[in-house]
Design a protein around this motif. Structure first.
Motif, PDB file in Angstrom:
ATOM      1  N   GLY A 466     -99.816  16.565   5.032  1.00  0.00           N
ATOM      2  CA  GLY A 466     -98.581  17.307   4.757  1.00  0.00           C
ATOM      3  C   GLY A 466     -98.238  18.273   5.866  1.00  0.00           C
ATOM      4  N   GLY A 467     -98.441  17.855   7.094  1.00  0.00           N
ATOM      5  CA  GLY A 467     -98.144  18.732   8.222  1.00  0.00           C
ATOM      6  C   GLY A 467     -96.657  18.931   8.412  1.00  0.00           C
ATOM      7  N   PHE A 468     -96.332  19.814   9.295  1.00  0.00           N
ATOM      8  CA  PHE A 468     -94.917  20.095   9.559  1.00  0.00           C
ATOM      9  C   PHE A 468     -94.717  20.210  11.059  1.00  0.00           C
ATOM     10  N   CYS A 469     -93.498  20.028  11.442  1.00  0.00           N
ATOM     11  CA  CYS A 469     -93.127  20.199  12.844  1.00  0.00           C
ATOM     12  C   CYS A 469     -91.740  20.820  12.874  1.00  0.00           C
ATOM     13  N   ARG A 470     -91.648  21.981  13.460  1.00  0.00           N
ATOM     14  CA  ARG A 470     -90.386  22.719  13.441  1.00  0.00           C
ATOM     15  C   ARG A 470     -89.993  23.102  14.863  1.00  0.00           C
ATOM     16  N   GLU A 471     -88.701  23.155  15.060  1.00  0.00           N
ATOM     17  CA  GLU A 471     -88.178  23.667  16.325  1.00  0.00           C
ATOM     18  C   GLU A 471     -87.351  24.907  16.022  1.00  0.00           C
ATOM     19  N   TYR A 472     -87.786  26.011  16.561  1.00  0.00           N
ATOM     20  CA  TYR A 472     -87.113  27.277  16.284  1.00  0.00           C
ATOM     21  C   TYR A 472     -86.105  27.590  17.383  1.00  0.00           C
ATOM     22  N   TRP A 473     -85.001  28.158  16.973  1.00  0.00           N
ATOM     23  CA  TRP A 473     -83.973  28.633  17.909  1.00  0.00           C
ATOM     24  C   TRP A 473     -83.564  30.039  17.478  1.00  0.00           C
ATOM     25  N   ASP A 474     -83.339  30.868  18.455  1.00  0.00           N
ATOM     26  CA  ASP A 474     -82.668  32.149  18.204  1.00  0.00           C
ATOM     27  C   ASP A 474     -81.251  32.021  18.723  1.00  0.00           C
ATOM     28  N   VAL A 475     -80.310  32.266  17.851  1.00  0.00           N
ATOM     29  CA  VAL A 475     -78.912  32.066  18.259  1.00  0.00           C
ATOM     30  C   VAL A 475     -78.111  33.341  18.030  1.00  0.00           C
ATOM     31  N   HIS A 476     -77.261  33.621  18.971  1.00  0.00           N
ATOM     32  CA  HIS A 476     -76.336  34.746  18.826  1.00  0.00           C
ATOM     33  C   HIS A 476     -74.999  34.161  18.387  1.00  0.00           C
ATOM     34  N   ALA A 477     -74.654  34.411  17.129  1.00  0.00           N
ATOM     35  CA  ALA A 477     -73.476  33.774  16.559  1.00  0.00           C
ATOM     36  C   ALA A 477     -72.239  34.626  16.813  1.00  0.00           C
ATOM     37  N   SER A 478     -71.104  33.985  16.613  1.00  0.00           N
ATOM     38  CA  SER A 478     -69.849  34.694  16.881  1.00  0.00           C
ATOM     39  C   SER A 478     -69.550  35.767  15.843  1.00  0.00           C
ATOM     40  N   ASP A 479     -70.265  35.772  14.724  1.00  0.00           N
ATOM     41  CA  ASP A 479     -70.083  36.871  13.754  1.00  0.00           C
ATOM     42  C   ASP A 479     -70.887  38.106  14.162  1.00  0.00           C
ATOM     43  N   GLY A 480     -71.537  38.044  15.302  1.00  0.00           N
ATOM     44  CA  GLY A 480     -72.248  39.199  15.830  1.00  0.00           C
ATOM     45  C   GLY A 480     -73.721  39.216  15.486  1.00  0.00           C
ATOM     46  N   ALA A 481     -74.161  38.355  14.593  1.00  0.00           N
ATOM     47  CA  ALA A 481     -75.555  38.402  14.146  1.00  0.00           C
ATOM     48  C   ALA A 481     -76.435  37.511  15.019  1.00  0.00           C
ATOM     49  N   LEU A 482     -77.697  37.888  15.054  1.00  0.00           N
ATOM     50  CA  LEU A 482     -78.705  37.127  15.792  1.00  0.00           C
ATOM     51  C   LEU A 482     -79.560  36.388  14.775  1.00  0.00           C
ATOM     52  N   TYR A 483     -79.344  35.104  14.661  1.00  0.00           N
ATOM     53  CA  TYR A 483     -80.045  34.348  13.625  1.00  0.00           C
ATOM     54  C   TYR A 483     -81.247  33.636  14.213  1.00  0.00           C
ATOM     55  N   ARG A 484     -82.202  33.415  13.363  1.00  0.00           N
ATOM     56  CA  ARG A 484     -83.315  32.522  13.711  1.00  0.00           C
ATOM     57  C   ARG A 484     -83.191  31.298  12.815  1.00  0.00           C
ATOM     58  N   VAL A 485     -83.044  30.143  13.453  1.00  0.00           N
ATOM     59  CA  VAL A 485     -82.901  28.897  12.699  1.00  0.00           C
ATOM     60  C   VAL A 485     -84.008  27.948  13.141  1.00  0.00           C
ATOM     61  N   HIS A 486     -84.280  26.989  12.295  1.00  0.00           N
ATOM     62  CA  HIS A 486     -85.236  25.963  12.714  1.00  0.00           C
ATOM     63  C   HIS A 486     -84.826  24.610  12.164  1.00  0.00           C
ATOM     64  N   GLN A 487     -85.247  23.628  12.879  1.00  0.00           N
ATOM     65  CA  GLN A 487     -85.000  22.257  12.444  1.00  0.00           C
ATOM     66  C   GLN A 487     -86.329  21.617  12.091  1.00  0.00           C
TER      67      GLN A 487
END
Lengths: 501, 236
Positions: A466-487
């Motif tokens: 049951g392993g996982f593999c994720r790709e994390y991104w830090d994105v600066h969105a146009s609403d001004g917030a800095l989000y951390r997302v992953h796929q």
């Protein structure tokens, strides 16, 4: 060696009277019946009931015919056990080693001379402590156990001198009943015209032994006793219980009864210099069945109000199915926590009060939502655990912490950047452009991505299945917030983990 | 900027939009209080606490009392904690939620805090306590630093412009710093005095930190991107 004996006469009746909280209730004519029904025999009577004409051995019907206002209470083994245990606690409040027998407790008081001016004052203190425990006792102090036992039959407070000759002189004028002779011996002595202890003592010992076999009584009459003192270990838990004649379905009357039980149990704990570390409440339900619940305490306490509050919260969270006709409180004792306040650090909340507050918070938001956060040894960033809250004062830090913000040049200060997690991570749609994420669309936000940093790939737990593999991104969105997302690379779905804040 | 810290026995609030640094201020305040040996609690309306970041901010997690209160329970939980006495700081993190609370609720909370001498620090997206707050600090995002490794799709508004065209694999942390401007809306100092204040929040995650578990962090394997496999330590 000086030994004190505390004797609770009619302990069965006293055990029932302990449950009466109002003083005027105790003054009313009360009888203790051996069992249910009107034919049950009376085992005990209060003074007012005896004065009104009731006698031991009468049936309930006969006693009520004599005293219409007689209140009849039924004997319960649990009450008697609790009273006997309270008597033992009385002894433990004065000495670490006690010996108990039915209705009596013996303990050594030779070392208490420095605390009290004389043995009379010591005896009065024992009686006062017994009153706090809801018992009325007679106290005798003598040089041996048997003599102390005899002394408790002689009066409310009896001090027998240490030497045998002086003790003999003190006992000489007392009637033979203080020796608790068996019926046959008593009749023979009566036939001989022996009425007092002194007269028995004056008889030749070998002759008395030859004719009556009552050498022990003869030695007692002479102020000699060789009965050994055999100390017993005290019981671990403290139990108090009561029963009512009708089912209780609301908190108000239940709390009234519970308060009495807790007060008595805590008084017993105080006698042993202990505190309550845990509580088990056993509710007897109508018409049958029991409801058992355990109240955990983060910190030992002797505050009845806190215990009552915790029980109330527990009962509110999970009320009993039917009415309650009886309850038993079993208290787990623990040593009283001793803390020394630090001169150089602020005083925190009182542990007992904090424990009650945590219990109230647990009742409000759920116990799984109150505690101390803890990092978990896990590859997933969002995983954390919750430990029980710490109510004891924290150890003193080795070094002082950094200030809120380290002042640097001018009007600029620095601190650590925090992140706010979405729990669980939110599903989000991510539009992928030629150079990475281009836009976000989801319940939390819908925005273009101005800057994207990544990917930062983590894979783990493949060794455990049951392993996982994720790709994390830090994105600066146009609403001004800095989000951390992953796929999630296995499902190709995108999740919003949180945002820097 | 505040001239001595949050006022004791009063209600203070930090507000601002997302990524303005209010949570970082909250963590720093909690860390400062707990490291001093005093008691502090965090009432979290959204269960948004990140344990790793909180610890990096100096919060001894074992000593923090964390209450995840749902909507409608936050203020009650805060009141209970403040009423218990002995807490030097009770932080109320409302995040983006906007509770519909009457002014009387804030007045009551202020009175309890005043009686116990506790600092009640509120972090929210909007000013909520109004005149009940002794100090009100408004944060606004000013600059974001992605370090040298970020891919920009559009010309950024703030900060990162020299490396806008760079499209490389980033080392953790991906965001390295966030700068916010601070304005004191209510407090002992005037707004003019606080007009030039700013806060810089540094991400303290670093590769190869000692005492932390090492693992595999793979680079981007997509075609056209750097596909080298890298090995870093990943902080817990």
């Amino acid at each position: 060696m000086r030994i004190a004996c505390a004797h609770a006469p009619q302990i069965a009746l006293q055990s029932v009277l302990r449950g009466l909280t109002e003083p005027h209730e105790r003054e009313a004519p009360i009888a203790l019946a051996a069992g249910p029904g009107e034919r049950a025999l009376l085992l005990g009577l209060t003074r007012s009931a005896r004065l009104a004409g009731a006698c031991l051995g009468m049936t309930v019907t006969q006693a009520r015919a004599m005293v219409p206002s007689l209140r009849v209470m039924r004997a319960r083994p649990a009450d008697g056990d609790a009273a006997q245990a309270a008597l033992q606690d009385l002894g433990l409040s004065f000495a670490p080693r006690i010996e108990a027998e039915s209705g009596r407790v013996f303990f050594q008081v030779g070392d208490l001379g420095s605390l009290y001016p004389n043995e009379q004052a010591m005896s009065q203190a024992i009686q006062a402590r017994a009153t706090q425990l809801g018992l009325a006792v007679r106290v005798a102090i003598a040089s041996s156990k048997g003599l102390a036992r005899v002394g408790t039959r002689a009066g409310e407070i009896v001090i027998l001198p240490e030497t045998a000759g002086a003790a003999k002189a003190r006992l000489a004028g007392l009637p033979l009943t203080v020796l608790d002779l068996d019926e046959e011996t008593r009749q023979v002595l009566q036939h001989w015209g022996i009425k007092t202890v002194g007269e028995l003592a004056s008889l030749p010992g070998p002759e008395v032994t030859l004719r009556l076999g009552a050498a022990h009584f003869h030695r007692l009459a002479n102020g000699i006793d060789a009965e050994p003192f055999l100390p017993q270990p005290p019981a671990d838990a403290i139990e108090e219980g009561t029963e009512v004649d009708y089912p209780i379905e609301s908190w108000e009357p239940l709390s009234f009864l519970l308060r009495g039980l807790l007060d008595r149990a805590l008084q017993r704990l105080a006698c042993r210099s202990l505190a309550c570390a845990g509580l088990i409440l056993r509710l007897k339900l109508a018409p049958r069945g029991f409801d058992l619940r355990e109240i955990a305490l983060p910190s030992p306490t002797r505050e009845a109000s806190i215990l009552l509050q915790l029980v109330r919260l527990d009962l509110e969270r999970r009320p009993p199915d039917t009415g309650v006709v009886g309850m038993t409180v079993l208290i787990r004792p623990a040593r009283v926590r001793s803390t020394q306040l630090d001169l150089f650090r602020p005083a925190g909340p009182a542990p007992e009060r904090l424990a009650a507050t945590i219990a109230r918070l647990s009742a409000l938001v759920g116990p799984e939502h109150v505690g101390a956060p803890r990092m978990v040894d896990n590859w997933k960033e969002e995983v954390m655990a919750l430990d029980p809250a710490m109510v004891e004062p924290a150890p003193r830090p080795a070094n002082q912490g950094e200030p809120l913000a380290n002042s640097s040049t001018g009007h600029q200060a620095q601190a650590t950047l925090g992140i706010r997690r979405f729990r669980p991570p939110r599903d989000i749609e991510v539009l992928i452009g030629p150079s990475g994420p281009a836009a976000l669309r989801g319940k939390e936000t819908t925005a273009r991505i101005l800057v994207a940093a990544g990917p930062y790939r983590i894979n783990g737990e493949w060794w455990a299945g049951g392993g996982f593999c994720r790709e994390y991104w830090d994105v600066h969105a146009s609403d001004g917030a800095l989000y951390r997302v992953h796929q999630d690379r296995e499902t190709s779905r995108w999740y919003l983990d949180g945002y820097y804040d | 900027m505040l001239g001595g810290g949050w006022p004791r026995g009063g209600l203070s609030e930090v507000y601002g939009p997302r990524s303005s640094g209010r949570t970082s201020v909250l963590y720093a305040s909690l860390g400062a209080v707990l490291q001093k040996g005093a008691a502090a609690a965090l009432v979290d309306a959204e269960s948004a606490l990140d344990a790793r970041r909180a610890e990096q901010a100096g919060i001894p997690l074992r000593q923090l009392l964390w209450v995840c209160a749902g909507q409608g329970q936050t203020l009650k939980s805060t009141e209970l904690l403040v009423s218990a006495g002995g807490f030097e700081l009770v932080a109320l993190d409302l995040g983006d939620s906007v509770p519909h609370l009457p002014t009387t609720a804030w007045i009551r909370l202020r009175q309890v805090a005043q009686r116990q001498g506790t600092v009640v620090l509120l972090a929210a997206g909007f000013p909520l306590a109004g005149s009940c707050s002794a100090t009100s600090v408004h944060l606004q995002q000013k600059n974001v630093d992605f370090g040298r490794q970020a891919c920009a799709r559009f010309r950024p508004r703030f900060g990162v412009d020299d490396h806008a065209s760079a499209r490389v694999v980033a080392h953790p942390p991906l965001v390295t710093a966030l700068a916010s401007s601070v304005s004191l809306e209510r407090g002992r100092r005037t707004a003019e005095q606080a007009a030039h204040c700013s806060l810089v929040f540094q991400a303290r995650e670093r590769a190869g930190a000692s005492g932390q578990k090492s693992g595999h962090v793979l680079g981007d394997e997509a075609p056209g991107r750097q596909g080298a496999t890298r090995e870093h330590s990943r902080p817990m």
